[in-house]
Design an enzyme around this catalytic site. Structure first.
Site, mmCIF file in Angstrom:
data_model
loop_
_atom_site.group_PDB
_atom_site.id
_atom_site.type_symbol
_atom_site.label_atom_id
_atom_site.label_comp_id
_atom_site.label_asym_id
_atom_site.label_seq_id
_atom_site.Cartn_x
_atom_site.Cartn_y
_atom_site.Cartn_z
ATOM 1 N N CYS A 69 33.103 31.943 40.931
ATOM 2 C CA CYS A 69 34.565 32.069 40.953
ATOM 3 C C CYS A 69 35.196 31.515 42.218
ATOM 4 C CB CYS A 69 34.986 33.524 40.736
ATOM 5 S SG CYS A 69 34.600 34.643 42.112
ATOM 6 N N HIS A 108 36.141 39.074 42.955
ATOM 7 C CA HIS A 108 36.432 37.944 42.072
ATOM 8 C C HIS A 108 37.751 37.310 42.500
ATOM 9 C CE1 HIS A 108 36.407 35.488 38.519
ATOM 10 N NE2 HIS A 108 37.384 36.141 37.902
ATOM 11 N N ASP A 123 41.978 31.429 35.184
ATOM 12 C CA ASP A 123 40.638 31.796 35.640
ATOM 13 C C ASP A 123 39.625 30.839 35.023
ATOM 14 O OD1 ASP A 123 38.331 32.966 36.502
ATOM 15 O OD2 ASP A 123 38.834 34.996 35.855
#
Length: 280
Positions: A69, A108, A123
């Protein structure tokens, strides 16, 4: 950043200069997911993940790798800023599907983009997540090509969830929780180190590489290859798993299915994750 090289890397036909519209954002988001793997192989080749933007650009765009991420969303947020989007970096905590526990703060990195006053969650660094940006102005279901998602509010906390189908009917499964408090890239440095060294992190415990496909997903975890195909009916996806791949097969799959050629030897790993000692 050479924006055109980035767009070429993700196979996006958007031409520059382009307008920072929702259509452009959706196209960029989907193209990135279909082209750039979500992977942590750097950790399992004896190297360290570096979050400096020029190094991420070199790794993902020029060397055609992927990342987790902090890398994928970190670089994607830079691209969006270069294209004129209003971008904020946010922090989330992922609910680990193996332990059922949430990760620590800054677990994250996600992105919020505001277009004409409407906020969108982006995302491209989660793995099996949503394919197109999710509206943060809606609390109901948002149906996409590979699943149904929603962003549920509980006071100041927001929960990104997906709808799961089973023999007992449909239910909502929490994937991660977050707030709308803006963050800086350096806020994630400590957790990036944690994910490379902690036995409570999936990235330390399991070598993985996964990529969205137009009709499903392909995943390599440890020595297991998992290919998911979408079905035409309302039932669950059909999964085909091949276990105990040889080292040679893993190298071949990485090259042919993910476009990845590693410069160092990969040590595959698939060990149990230790639940965190604290309840986050």
């Amino acid at each position: 950043m050479d924006v055109q090289k980035y767009l070429l890397r993700i196979g996006c036909s958007v031409s520059c200069p382009c307008s920072p519209t929702l259509d452009t954002l959706c196209s960029l988001h989907l193209c990135h997911l279909l082209s750039v793997p979500f992977e942590n192989l750097t950790i399992h080749t004896g190297e360290c993940v570096n979050l400096e933007l020029p190094l991420l650009y070199d790794k993902i765009v020029l060397k055609r790798r992927g990342g987790f991420c902090y890398e994928n969303n970190g670089l994607f947020s830079w691209l969006l800023s270069q294209l004129g989007f209003e971008v904020e970096i946010l922090a989330a905590q992922v609910k680990n599907r193996f332990t059922g526990c949430y990760g620590p703060p800054f677990d994250h990195l996600i992105i919020m983009v505001t277009i004409d006053g409407e906020r969108w969650l982006c995302d491209v660094g989660f793995g099996a997540g949503f394919q197109r940006p999710l509206s943060l102005e809606k609390d109901g279901a948002q149906t996409q090509s590979h699943g149904v998602y929603r962003v549920r509010a509980n006071r100041d906390l927001l929960f990104m969830e997906t709808r799961s189908e089973s023999d007992n009917g449909a239910s909502w499964v929490e994937l991660y929780k977050f707030t709308l408090q803006p963050c800086q890239r350096e806020d994630f440095t400590t957790m990036c180190e944690y994910h490379q060294t902690s036995s409570s992190s999936i990235f330390f415990c399991k070598s993985l590489c996964t990529l969205l496909l137009p009709d499903g997903r392909i995943t390599l975890m440890g020595r297991n290859l998992i290919i998911t195909h979408l079905t035409d009916d309302d039932g669950p996806p059909v999964k085909t798993t091949k276990t105990d791949l040889t080292d040679e097969e893993i190298i071949q799959i990485l090259r042919e299915k993910f476009g990845i050629v590693l410069m160092s030897s990969l040590i595959t790993k698939d060990t149990e994750i230790v639940p965190p000692s604290l309840n986050y």
